[in-house]
Design a protein around this motif. Sequence first.
Motif, short mmCIF file in Angstrom:
data_model
loop_
_atom_site.label_atom_id
_atom_site.label_comp_id
_atom_site.label_asym_id
_atom_site.label_seq_id
_atom_site.Cartn_x
_atom_site.Cartn_y
_atom_site.Cartn_z
N GLU A 1 0.79 -1.23 0.00
CA GLU A 1 0.00 0.00 0.00
C GLU A 1 0.83 1.29 0.00
OE1 GLU A 1 -3.02 1.35 3.17
OE2 GLU A 1 -3.95 -0.34 2.12
N PRO A 2 1.86 1.40 0.87
CA PRO A 2 2.58 2.69 0.86
C PRO A 2 3.19 3.01 -0.51
CG PRO A 2 3.24 1.37 2.76
CD PRO A 2 2.36 0.51 1.90
N TYR A 3 3.62 2.00 -1.25
CA TYR A 3 4.23 2.24 -2.57
C TYR A 3 3.22 2.93 -3.49
CZ TYR A 3 6.90 1.49 -6.84
OH TYR A 3 7.60 1.69 -8.01
N GLU A 4 2.00 2.40 -3.48
CA GLU A 4 0.97 2.96 -4.35
C GLU A 4 0.50 4.32 -3.83
OE1 GLU A 4 -1.97 -0.16 -4.58
OE2 GLU A 4 -0.42 -1.58 -5.18
N ASP B 1 17.08 8.51 -4.82
CA ASP B 1 17.40 7.38 -3.94
C ASP B 1 17.30 7.77 -2.47
OD1 ASP B 1 17.79 5.81 -6.14
OD2 ASP B 1 19.96 5.58 -5.88
N ASP B 2 17.78 8.95 -2.13
CA ASP B 2 17.75 9.37 -0.73
C ASP B 2 16.32 9.48 -0.22
OD1 ASP B 2 19.51 10.14 1.48
OD2 ASP B 2 18.45 12.06 1.37
N GLN B 3 15.43 10.00 -1.03
CA GLN B 3 14.01 10.10 -0.64
C GLN B 3 13.39 8.71 -0.51
OE1 GLN B 3 13.09 12.62 -4.03
NE2 GLN B 3 12.44 14.29 -2.66
N LEU B 4 13.72 7.83 -1.46
CA LEU B 4 13.18 6.46 -1.41
C LEU B 4 13.67 5.74 -0.16
CD1 LEU B 4 13.57 5.48 -5.17
CD2 LEU B 4 11.44 6.02 -3.96
N LEU B 5 14.94 5.92 0.19
CA LEU B 5 15.47 5.30 1.41
C LEU B 5 14.74 5.82 2.65
CD1 LEU B 5 19.22 5.45 0.43
CD2 LEU B 5 17.98 3.34 1.00
N ASP B 6 14.46 7.12 2.68
CA ASP B 6 13.72 7.69 3.81
C ASP B 6 12.34 7.04 3.92
OD1 ASP B 6 15.78 9.38 4.61
OD2 ASP B 6 15.00 11.11 3.51
N PHE B 7 11.67 6.83 2.80
CA PHE B 7 10.36 6.15 2.83
C PHE B 7 10.51 4.71 3.34
CE2 PHE B 7 8.92 9.24 -0.60
CZ PHE B 7 8.01 9.90 0.22
N MET B 8 11.57 4.03 2.94
CA MET B 8 11.79 2.63 3.38
C MET B 8 12.02 2.57 4.88
SD MET B 8 14.12 1.47 0.14
CE MET B 8 14.27 -0.30 0.35
N ILE B 9 12.67 3.57 5.44
CA ILE B 9 12.88 3.62 6.89
C ILE B 9 11.56 3.95 7.59
CG2 ILE B 9 14.08 4.85 8.75
CD1 ILE B 9 15.83 2.87 7.03
N GLU B 10 10.81 4.89 7.03
CA GLU B 10 9.54 5.28 7.64
C GLU B 10 8.51 4.16 7.55
OE1 GLU B 10 6.21 8.87 7.40
OE2 GLU B 10 8.04 9.03 6.21
N TYR B 11 8.50 3.44 6.42
CA TYR B 11 7.56 2.35 6.17
C TYR B 11 8.36 1.08 5.85
CZ TYR B 11 4.46 6.36 5.32
OH TYR B 11 3.77 7.54 5.42
N PRO B 12 8.84 0.36 6.88
CA PRO B 12 9.71 -0.80 6.62
C PRO B 12 9.08 -1.87 5.72
CG PRO B 12 9.70 -0.24 8.96
CD PRO B 12 8.67 0.63 8.30
N ILE B 13 7.75 -1.87 5.60
CA ILE B 13 7.09 -2.83 4.70
C ILE B 13 7.57 -2.62 3.26
CG2 ILE B 13 5.03 -1.41 4.23
CD1 ILE B 13 4.90 -5.18 4.87
N LEU B 14 8.13 -1.44 2.97
CA LEU B 14 8.65 -1.16 1.63
C LEU B 14 10.00 -1.84 1.36
CD1 LEU B 14 7.81 2.65 1.35
CD2 LEU B 14 6.85 0.82 -0.06
N ILE B 15 10.65 -2.35 2.41
CA ILE B 15 11.95 -3.02 2.23
C ILE B 15 11.68 -4.43 1.73
CG2 ILE B 15 14.07 -3.81 3.35
CD1 ILE B 15 13.58 -1.60 5.50
#
Length: 142
Positions: A65-68, A79-93
């Motif tokens: 869901e967070p990806y969409e 990449d830096d923004q995407l990494l921040d999202f992955m840290i905020e929403y670990p389900i994205l990892i």
Amino acid sequence: MSQKTKIYHNPACGTSRNTLALIQNSGQEPEVIEYLKNPPSKNELIDLINKSGLSVREAIRKNVEPYENLQLEQTHWNDDQLLDFMIEYPILINRPFVVTELGVKLCRPSEIVLDILATPQLNPFAKEDGEVIIDENLQRVK
């Protein structure tokens, strides 16, 4: 001293469970990091992605869901923004990442872990769906 094997694990994921079972089938008891409960730091995540040879976009789970909702498919995210999202929403990892003395891999499909295990499989092995990975002669099938 050899580095302890680590798996960034999600117990709800079949691929992650199969990967963990393959590690255990080599006689190792890895450090299991349930990354949804204990996400890696941004630097740890950068290190995992770099050592695995993937791009940040290749390390993101897209079918969640967070990806969409965040429209992360858009190319303006760096990449830096995407990494921040992955840290905020670990389900994205994406998972499971496995770290061994032989390297780091995103183990999708799970048998990729065999490429970085220093010890051989001890028993025949089939995935949860019945797909044979290690046959009765302890030979890798896939």
